[in-house]
Structure formats: C-alpha cells, structure tokens
Design a protein around this motif. Sequence first.
Motif, short mmCIF file in Angstrom:
data_model
loop_
_atom_site.label_atom_id
_atom_site.label_comp_id
_atom_site.label_asym_id
_atom_site.label_seq_id
_atom_site.Cartn_x
_atom_site.Cartn_y
_atom_site.Cartn_z
N PHE A 235 5.54 -5.84 -9.48
CA PHE A 235 5.73 -6.33 -8.19
C PHE A 235 7.04 -6.06 -7.74
O PHE A 235 7.53 -5.77 -6.57
N LEU A 236 8.06 -6.50 -8.67
CA LEU A 236 9.65 -6.48 -8.20
C LEU A 236 9.96 -5.00 -8.19
O LEU A 236 10.63 -4.77 -7.37
N VAL B 44 8.10 6.10 -2.73
CA VAL B 44 6.69 5.72 -2.06
C VAL B 44 5.40 5.81 -3.04
O VAL B 44 4.89 4.59 -3.28
N PRO B 45 5.09 6.90 -3.71
CA PRO B 45 4.30 6.87 -4.89
C PRO B 45 4.51 6.10 -5.99
O PRO B 45 3.50 5.23 -6.53
N ILE B 46 5.65 5.86 -6.53
CA ILE B 46 6.11 5.18 -7.54
C ILE B 46 5.85 3.72 -7.16
O ILE B 46 5.37 2.84 -8.03
N GLY B 47 6.25 3.11 -5.79
CA GLY B 47 5.97 1.87 -5.50
C GLY B 47 4.53 1.46 -5.62
O GLY B 47 4.10 0.42 -6.00
N PHE C 110 2.50 -1.12 -7.96
CA PHE C 110 1.80 -2.20 -6.97
C PHE C 110 0.31 -2.29 -7.63
O PHE C 110 -0.01 -3.37 -7.97
N PHE C 111 -0.31 -1.10 -7.90
CA PHE C 111 -1.56 -1.14 -8.45
C PHE C 111 -1.59 -1.55 -10.19
O PHE C 111 -2.56 -2.16 -10.48
N MET D 54 -2.93 -5.86 -13.74
CA MET D 54 -2.54 -6.73 -14.77
C MET D 54 -2.95 -7.96 -14.50
O MET D 54 -3.43 -9.07 -15.32
N VAL D 55 -2.98 -8.53 -13.01
CA VAL D 55 -3.37 -9.78 -12.60
C VAL D 55 -5.00 -9.88 -12.85
O VAL D 55 -5.38 -11.08 -13.42
#
Length: 71
Positions: free
Chosen positions: A10-11, A40-43, A47-48, A53-54
């Motif tokens: 997330f960071l 953008v796609p790396i972010g 995120f996914f 992981m969560v």
Amino acid sequence: MKKYLMILPFLITIICAISYNVIGCRVLADGTLDEPFFLVPIGWLFFFIGIIMVLTQFIIYLKRNFFNKIS
C-alpha cells in the motif's frame, strides 16, 4: 513483522500515485505526450497484491481462531 510487510504494497501504491502526479505530463515539441504512465499499472498491481495479502491473513486468522474451536 507481518503487519509491516502487509503495509508495504500500500505504501508503494501511494508512492506511485504521488510520483505520477508530481512528475506530471507534458506535450513535447513534436506533439508526443510525455508522461510516466508506467506508474499507474505498477500502482494498481501493488494495490491488488496488498489486498490479496490482507485477505490471506484474514483467512488464516479465521482458520486458527474459529474453525479449530469447532472441531
């Protein structure tokens, strides 16, 4: 340690979004667009990965605390 590891994707997502906005985009003299679109796609990817992981940790938590008590 695991909690800090779960925050890392997330960071990285936040860093990618901030970097994209700070770098910005511009139109070059020949009319081509110069922007850091790769962020953008790396972010979104990180995120996914963070969401997975969560969810994985949540499923492990449920399995250890609730499903073992039933059997």
